[in-house]
Design a protein around this motif. Sequence first.
Motif, PDB file in Angstrom:
ATOM      1  N   ALA B 167       0.769  -0.949   0.326  1.00  0.00           N
ATOM      2  CA  ALA B 167      -0.129  -0.215  -0.032  1.00  0.00           C
ATOM      3  C   ALA B 167       0.930   0.992   0.056  1.00  0.00           C
ATOM      4  N   MET B 172       0.070   5.337  -0.763  1.00  0.00           N
ATOM      5  CA  MET B 172      -0.746   5.503   0.394  1.00  0.00           C
ATOM      6  C   MET B 172      -0.128   6.096   1.163  1.00  0.00           C
ATOM      7  N   THR B 173      -1.172   7.649   2.522  1.00  0.00           N
ATOM      8  CA  THR B 173      -0.243   7.432   3.071  1.00  0.00           C
ATOM      9  C   THR B 173      -0.466   6.204   4.420  1.00  0.00           C
ATOM     10  N   GLN B 176      -4.246   5.915   4.851  1.00  0.00           N
ATOM     11  CA  GLN B 176      -5.020   5.548   3.939  1.00  0.00           C
ATOM     12  C   GLN B 176      -4.939   3.563   3.711  1.00  0.00           C
ATOM     13  N   HIS B 180      -8.191   1.747   5.064  1.00  0.00           N
ATOM     14  CA  HIS B 180      -8.684   0.879   3.779  1.00  0.00           C
ATOM     15  C   HIS B 180      -8.317  -0.503   3.169  1.00  0.00           C
ATOM     16  N   ILE B 181      -6.679  -1.083   3.899  1.00  0.00           N
ATOM     17  CA  ILE B 181      -5.565  -1.905   4.069  1.00  0.00           C
ATOM     18  C   ILE B 181      -6.224  -2.934   4.901  1.00  0.00           C
ATOM     19  N   PRO B 184      -9.768  -3.805   7.325  1.00  0.00           N
ATOM     20  CA  PRO B 184     -10.913  -4.150   7.205  1.00  0.00           C
ATOM     21  C   PRO B 184     -10.844  -5.749   6.813  1.00  0.00           C
ATOM     22  N   GLN B 185      -9.094  -5.909   7.109  1.00  0.00           N
ATOM     23  CA  GLN B 185      -8.747  -7.436   7.009  1.00  0.00           C
ATOM     24  C   GLN B 185      -8.642  -7.837   8.408  1.00  0.00           C
TER      25      GLN B 185
END
Lengths: 246, 264
Positions: B167, B172-173, B176, B180-181, B184-185
């Motif tokens: 990511a 991506m920061t 983020q 987003h990565i 969720p997992q």
Amino acid sequence: MNDDIIIISDLHKYFGQIEAVKGVDLNVRRGEVIIIVGPSGSGKSTVLRCINHLELPTSGSVTIDNVNLEDKDTNLNAVRAEVGMVFQQFNLFAHLTVLENVSIAQKLVRKRTQAEANEISMVQLERVGIPEKADAFPIQLSGGQQQRVAIARALAMNPKIMLFDEPTSALDPEMIKEVLDVMLDLAKGGMTMVVVTHEMGFAKAAADRVVFMDEGQVIEIDEPEVIFSKPQHDRTKLFLSKILQH
Amino acid sequence: MTGPEIQAQPDESWSSSWREFPWWLVAIFGFLGIMAILVITQPNYREAFNFIVRGIGVTLYTTFVAFGLALILGLLAGLGRISSNTALRNIATTYVEFIRGIPTLVLIFTVAFVIVPPVSEGLGIDNRFISPNTRAIISLAVIYGAFLAEIFRAGIESISKGQMEAARSLGMTYGQSMRHIILPQAIRNISPALGNDFIAMLKDSSLVSVLAVRDITQQARLFAGSTFRFRESYLVLAFLYLTMTVGLSLLLRWYENRIGKNQR
């Protein structure tokens, strides 16, 4: 100087007490394909990971397209968006579909709309030859397919440079070719690439220059013909004799 | 190795289904069924039930609001625990270790009577306006926030480092990438543990009766105190908790099975 898109100077990296990289200097010209080879533990992956500062150098500097990454005002995220990276373990986002994998950073970083991102993603998936897997999840793909998606994901950001960290080392032998073919196409298309690999055939076919590293230092840099047929240094000769002799 | 040796049993379907059958569930439903019959047919039980069940709204409200706040606190503290910022990491660790080392009941008293008054005065609120139930909710949220912090931390650490690296390599920061990565997992992995803590909090909400908050436990104490029908009061109280927790835990098992199948 402007022709050198990557300038690495006097790079040192310590992990605790161990010095993994001992003063590496390397300039990469725009459009050049550099292959880094060397025995395991020679620091080649660490050098690669220092290029986009995934690993922070202990000292020394990295300049990418005239932007000094050590400069406090440098926006690292903006630099990284210009530098695609492909990993040994693919690292696809497990909870996202292939299409989402390729489009998420376009939306978050490049601020593209969903429609634009999807369109570009499909173009890149076509390029790596698996548009039909757009709605699959990573776990449903073979290793070779996953790695091609990872390449598409990096390319979708329109990077100026692509870094490859042993992209075929985790693949079953029959899948190595499909990934190397994509990389070879990319190299012929003029992409600036830095590749850490053990695939000597690929190095001969794609490299403009081959860098041989050992024990954290660059031992020898030359055109592939020279490195592979008449290496200057004993350590290079020893390494090549070990891996080419079968 | 000690203990009896495990013999390979012939896997006859009747004996294996006999052994696999959830007898524990039969026992629990047996108890719940008997209690339901008592409540329906016996006036003493019905009276107790009608009085105690008035606290169910407070119990559920307290649990849901406190758990919601605990999720926020837990996520923040969990992120703090893995932060590379020394100050943040130590603040989060202090919070977690402090809370984990003190009994829940003691913490409820401490938060309600020692921490809330000066903090509310500091914020310019007359602490008499802060109801016992609000204090109870704050206490439970602070306590469970520490437990949930460890769950969030473990969940985030369960995601391979390569996900964050990929990511970040795309520009991506950190925020983020987390949002987003990683999260969720992670949340998918820890949802069974979060569910368990929700059930635990539903049970621990009974402790707020010590602040005279009229949840079902406090209602049961009041009923028992005024009628001296201890048996009816506490059996009905146990029946109410068990109905809720067994229902939730079955829901959780079903959900775990479902995500287990989806993950292949």
